[in-house]
Design a protein around this motif. Structure first.
Motif, PDB file in Angstrom:
ATOM      1  N   ARG A 136       0.806  -1.226   0.000  1.00 54.78           N
ATOM      2  CA  ARG A 136       0.000   0.000   0.000  1.00 54.78           C
ATOM      3  C   ARG A 136       0.838   1.275   0.000  1.00 54.78           C
ATOM      4  NH1 ARG A 136      -5.347  -1.086   3.715  1.00 54.78           N
ATOM      5  NH2 ARG A 136      -5.725  -3.236   3.052  1.00 54.78           N
ATOM      6  N   GLY A 137       2.155   1.125  -0.109  1.00 49.64           N
ATOM      7  CA  GLY A 137       3.062   2.255   0.018  1.00 49.64           C
ATOM      8  C   GLY A 137       3.782   2.180   1.348  1.00 49.64           C
ATOM      9  N   THR A 138       5.026   2.617   1.379  1.00 48.82           N
ATOM     10  CA  THR A 138       5.783   2.544   2.619  1.00 48.82           C
ATOM     11  C   THR A 138       5.163   3.441   3.684  1.00 48.82           C
ATOM     12  OG1 THR A 138       7.268   4.325   1.915  1.00 48.82           O
ATOM     13  CG2 THR A 138       7.950   2.052   1.414  1.00 48.82           C
ATOM     14  N   ALA A 139       5.442   3.083   4.930  1.00 50.27           N
ATOM     15  CA  ALA A 139       4.895   3.862   6.045  1.00 50.27           C
ATOM     16  C   ALA A 139       5.376   5.309   5.993  1.00 50.27           C
ATOM     17  CB  ALA A 139       5.289   3.212   7.369  1.00 50.27           C
ATOM     18  N   ALA A 140       6.635   5.497   5.611  1.00 48.99           N
ATOM     19  CA  ALA A 140       7.186   6.857   5.559  1.00 48.99           C
ATOM     20  C   ALA A 140       6.481   7.699   4.498  1.00 48.99           C
ATOM     21  CB  ALA A 140       8.682   6.803   5.278  1.00 48.99           C
ATOM     22  N   LEU A 141       6.248   7.110   3.330  1.00 45.17           N
ATOM     23  CA  LEU A 141       5.568   7.848   2.269  1.00 45.17           C
ATOM     24  C   LEU A 141       4.137   8.176   2.667  1.00 45.17           C
ATOM     25  CD1 LEU A 141       5.292   9.044  -0.534  1.00 45.17           C
ATOM     26  CD2 LEU A 141       4.853   6.735  -1.423  1.00 45.17           C
ATOM     27  N   ARG A 142       3.420   7.210   3.210  1.00 43.41           N
ATOM     28  CA  ARG A 142       2.022   7.467   3.580  1.00 43.41           C
ATOM     29  C   ARG A 142       1.932   8.496   4.706  1.00 43.41           C
ATOM     30  NH1 ARG A 142      -1.193   2.365   4.748  1.00 43.41           N
ATOM     31  NH2 ARG A 142       0.764   1.443   5.433  1.00 43.41           N
ATOM     32  N   ALA A 143       2.915   8.519   5.584  1.00 43.83           N
ATOM     33  CA  ALA A 143       2.925   9.536   6.637  1.00 43.83           C
ATOM     34  C   ALA A 143       3.102  10.932   6.034  1.00 43.83           C
ATOM     35  CB  ALA A 143       4.042   9.249   7.638  1.00 43.83           C
ATOM     36  N   ASN A 144       3.977  11.052   5.044  1.00 47.63           N
ATOM     37  CA  ASN A 144       4.184  12.341   4.395  1.00 47.63           C
ATOM     38  C   ASN A 144       2.936  12.796   3.640  1.00 47.63           C
ATOM     39  OD1 ASN A 144       6.790  12.388   5.348  1.00 47.63           O
ATOM     40  ND2 ASN A 144       7.767  11.897   3.398  1.00 47.63           N
ATOM     41  N   ILE A 145       2.275  11.865   2.963  1.00 46.79           N
ATOM     42  CA  ILE A 145       1.049  12.207   2.238  1.00 46.79           C
ATOM     43  C   ILE A 145      -0.055  12.583   3.208  1.00 46.79           C
ATOM     44  CG2 ILE A 145      -0.761  11.303   0.727  1.00 46.79           C
ATOM     45  CD1 ILE A 145       1.446   9.514  -0.544  1.00 46.79           C
ATOM     46  N   ALA A 146      -0.187  11.834   4.291  1.00 47.92           N
ATOM     47  CA  ALA A 146      -1.210  12.135   5.301  1.00 47.92           C
ATOM     48  C   ALA A 146      -1.013  13.535   5.873  1.00 47.92           C
ATOM     49  CB  ALA A 146      -1.177  11.087   6.409  1.00 47.92           C
ATOM     50  N   ALA A 147       0.225  13.889   6.123  1.00 45.95           N
ATOM     51  CA  ALA A 147       0.512  15.229   6.646  1.00 45.95           C
ATOM     52  C   ALA A 147       0.146  16.298   5.626  1.00 45.95           C
ATOM     53  CB  ALA A 147       1.994  15.329   7.014  1.00 45.95           C
ATOM     54  N   LEU A 148       0.423  16.032   4.346  1.00 44.89           N
ATOM     55  CA  LEU A 148       0.094  16.974   3.285  1.00 44.89           C
ATOM     56  C   LEU A 148      -1.418  17.158   3.167  1.00 44.89           C
ATOM     57  CD1 LEU A 148       1.373  18.550   0.789  1.00 44.89           C
ATOM     58  CD2 LEU A 148       0.790  16.521  -0.542  1.00 44.89           C
ATOM     59  N   CYS A 149      -2.156  16.051   3.251  1.00 47.75           N
ATOM     60  CA  CYS A 149      -3.616  16.096   3.079  1.00 47.75           C
ATOM     61  C   CYS A 149      -4.344  16.702   4.261  1.00 47.75           C
ATOM     62  CB  CYS A 149      -4.156  14.679   2.841  1.00 47.75           C
ATOM     63  SG  CYS A 149      -3.699  13.952   1.251  1.00 47.75           S
ATOM     64  N   SER A 150      -3.732  16.687   5.427  1.00 46.18           N
ATOM     65  CA  SER A 150      -4.444  17.166   6.618  1.00 46.18           C
ATOM     66  C   SER A 150      -3.720  18.309   7.312  1.00 46.18           C
ATOM     67  CB  SER A 150      -4.669  16.012   7.601  1.00 46.18           C
ATOM     68  OG  SER A 150      -3.444  15.411   7.978  1.00 46.18           O
ATOM     69  N   SER A 151      -2.868  19.025   6.562  1.00 48.04           N
ATOM     70  CA  SER A 151      -2.207  20.188   7.155  1.00 48.04           C
ATOM     71  C   SER A 151      -3.267  21.206   7.563  1.00 48.04           C
ATOM     72  CB  SER A 151      -1.236  20.819   6.154  1.00 48.04           C
ATOM     73  OG  SER A 151      -1.913  21.228   4.992  1.00 48.04           O
ATOM     74  N   ASN A 152      -3.155  21.730   8.738  1.00 47.62           N
ATOM     75  CA  ASN A 152      -4.098  22.699   9.322  1.00 47.62           C
ATOM     76  C   ASN A 152      -5.473  22.109   9.630  1.00 47.62           C
ATOM     77  OD1 ASN A 152      -2.165  24.810   9.055  1.00 47.62           O
ATOM     78  ND2 ASN A 152      -2.755  25.060   6.911  1.00 47.62           N
ATOM     79  N   ALA A 153      -5.627  20.793   9.492  1.00 46.22           N
ATOM     80  CA  ALA A 153      -6.896  20.159   9.853  1.00 46.22           C
ATOM     81  C   ALA A 153      -6.967  19.986  11.368  1.00 46.22           C
ATOM     82  CB  ALA A 153      -7.027  18.801   9.173  1.00 46.22           C
ATOM     83  N   PRO A 154      -8.158  20.062  11.952  1.00 45.88           N
ATOM     84  CA  PRO A 154      -8.286  19.878  13.404  1.00 45.88           C
ATOM     85  C   PRO A 154      -7.807  18.510  13.867  1.00 45.88           C
ATOM     86  CG  PRO A 154     -10.299  20.802  12.464  1.00 45.88           C
ATOM     87  CD  PRO A 154      -9.440  20.396  11.311  1.00 45.88           C
ATOM     88  N   VAL A 155      -8.011  17.490  13.023  1.00 43.92           N
ATOM     89  CA  VAL A 155      -7.612  16.124  13.369  1.00 43.92           C
ATOM     90  C   VAL A 155      -6.680  15.602  12.283  1.00 43.92           C
ATOM     91  CG1 VAL A 155      -8.410  13.781  13.841  1.00 43.92           C
ATOM     92  CG2 VAL A 155      -9.817  15.734  14.525  1.00 43.92           C
ATOM     93  N   PRO A 156      -5.450  15.187  12.634  1.00 43.37           N
ATOM     94  CA  PRO A 156      -4.538  14.637  11.625  1.00 43.37           C
ATOM     95  C   PRO A 156      -5.122  13.387  10.972  1.00 43.37           C
ATOM     96  CG  PRO A 156      -3.382  15.116  13.675  1.00 43.37           C
ATOM     97  CD  PRO A 156      -4.842  15.237  13.968  1.00 43.37           C
ATOM     98  N   LEU A 157      -4.731  13.150   9.727  1.00 43.38           N
ATOM     99  CA  LEU A 157      -5.173  11.955   9.018  1.00 43.38           C
ATOM    100  C   LEU A 157      -4.241  10.801   9.378  1.00 43.38           C
ATOM    101  CD1 LEU A 157      -7.131  10.880   6.753  1.00 43.38           C
ATOM    102  CD2 LEU A 157      -5.224  11.283   5.174  1.00 43.38           C
ATOM    103  N   PRO A 158      -4.780   9.667   9.830  1.00 38.25           N
ATOM    104  CA  PRO A 158      -3.914   8.508  10.116  1.00 38.25           C
ATOM    105  C   PRO A 158      -3.228   7.999   8.852  1.00 38.25           C
ATOM    106  CG  PRO A 158      -6.092   8.233  11.108  1.00 38.25           C
ATOM    107  CD  PRO A 158      -6.188   9.401  10.180  1.00 38.25           C
TER     108      PRO A 158
END
Length: 402
Positions: free
Chosen positions: A63-85
């Motif tokens: 499904r993609g490496t954990a490091a890559l998915r963490a970077n994408i999650a941060a990009l998708c939920s920047s400034n969001a009240p709840v971070p994306l897992p």
């Protein structure tokens, strides 16, 4: 056999792109090399910082490496009240596969889909091919390509399954503001409808004030939201063919992952490594800073051209992304035949544009409109616009109207 409409914009690109001398149809920010990426990262060695040459090239993380998915999650939920897992990100071969998987998974026979329009044809042709009924939710050119929420309410049916938006919008460069996004989410929540947001041009907001920057669709606290994106447009790395699906719904991600097994086992491990590197700090910030500066610089050139030929050009100046939607008319204000215009322009000057009536409509919508890509190298845009000027002086008034 399932019927799907011909993909007009991709057919046009396939037919004309390789022969273009001045490609003003390109939609990606000016591409970069791995050496450029290292320079943007403020580090020095490719082997140590992008590619692990000792890693064996197996399928790797499905499904993609954990490091890559963490970077994408941060990009998708920047400034969001709840971070994306991280677990709610699924890596794909580009945004085009991400969109296809999400639509194939979530839309079926006799569902009803409402799609933002104009937009990338995939977003309404794929649901149509799956047997869905399609309603086009038309943005208003005379109102800066805004959407009407009251119209959205009127389009809702008992079988409405999904609302599809494209933010920033291709081909217009328009942006759906926070209050519009909130309204879409509120309407969707009331009816239990999925909101699918193609955010492939996010976060290239070059002409929006900081306090007006719209968040991702994943930031509104509604579970049935899906965002797709890629490394191609805003991040200058189309060559690594890497995109993603992200959702606030674990069930949607699991369903997409199940369907994904039929299309791809895993993305290239080389691509995964490069994307991971590009999306980490400070590289991602430096890359976006570079591309936003380039967009602003080149948009000034295009703006000057439109003003110079204001008798022939009409547009809503784009606020984000890499494309502008410009209508060309004759001296009587009649829209030109955009297909003939684009063919003649490329044949005589080598300048490539995309006709809106062919690639974003049905030959009735968007007559005279062409899509122009302006976030390439500055010299490419400058040279292309100069050739377009020459054409305007020598050939333009010979062209037929729509």
């Amino acid at each position: 056999m399932v019927h799907i409409d011909q993909f007009a914009v991709e057919q046009w690109m396939d037919k004309y792109e390789n022969d273009a001398k001045h490609n003003l149809a390109e939609t990606c920010c000016a591409s970069i090399s791995l050496s450029d990426l290292v320079n943007l990262s403020e580090t020095s060695e490719i082997s140590n910082n992008i590619l692990d040459f000792s890693r064996k090239q197996v399928y790797g993380a499905i499904r993609g490496t954990a490091a890559l998915r963490a970077n994408i999650a941060a990009l998708c939920s920047s400034n969001a009240p709840v971070p994306l897992p991280d677990e709610q990100v699924l890596v794909t071969n580009g945004a085009i596969q991400a969109n296809f998987l999400a639509l194939y998974t979530n839309v079926g026979q006799d569902d009803h889909v409402i799609c933002h329009y104009p937009t990338y044809q995939q977003l309404y042709s794929v649901p149509k091919s799956l047997g869905a009924q399609i309603s086009l939710w038309r943005s208003k050119e005379n109102d800066c390509w805004r959407l009407d929420l009251e119209e959205l309410k009127s389009l809702i049916r008992p079988n409405t399954k999904m609302i599809i938006i494209n933010n920033p919008q291709n081909p217009t460069g328009a942006v759906l503001a926070r209050d519009t996004l909130q309204g879409i989410v509120d309407i969707a929540r009331e009816h239990g409808i999925i909101v699918h947001s193609d955010e492939v041009y996010r976060p290239l907001f070059h002409s929006v004030e900081q306090e007006e920057l719209p968040p991702s669709i994943l930031s509104f606290g509604y579970e049935k939201t899906v965002s797709t994106g890629s490394m191609s447009k805003a991040f200058s790395l189309a060559g690594i063919r890497l995109g993603w699906i992200a959702s606030r719904s674990p069930e949607i991600i699991e369903a997409c992952a199940s369907v994904r097994h039929y299309t791809v086992i895993s993305v290239s491990q080389v691509d995964d490594q490069i994307a991971t590197f590009a999306l980490r700090s400070p590289t991602v910030h430096n890359l976006l800073k570079r591309n936003i500066a380039l967009a602003r610089q080149n948009l000034k050139l295009l703006d000057a051209f439109v003003k110079e030929y204001d008798w022939a050009c009409r547009w809503v100046r784009p606020k984000a992304g890499t494309t502008a939607f410009v209508q060309f008319v004759n001296r009587n204000g009649q829209p030109l035949d955009a297909v003939g215009f684009c063919k003649s322009l490329q044949a005589k000057t080598g300048v490539m544009l995309v006709p809106g009536s062919r690639c974003f409509g049905n030959n009735v919508d968007f007559r005279g409109f062409v899509r122009i890509g302006y976030v390439q190298e500055h010299r490419v845009v400058a040279a292309g616009l100069q050739e377009l000027r020459n054409f305007m002086e020598e050939e333009y008034e010979k062209l037929a109207v729509a």
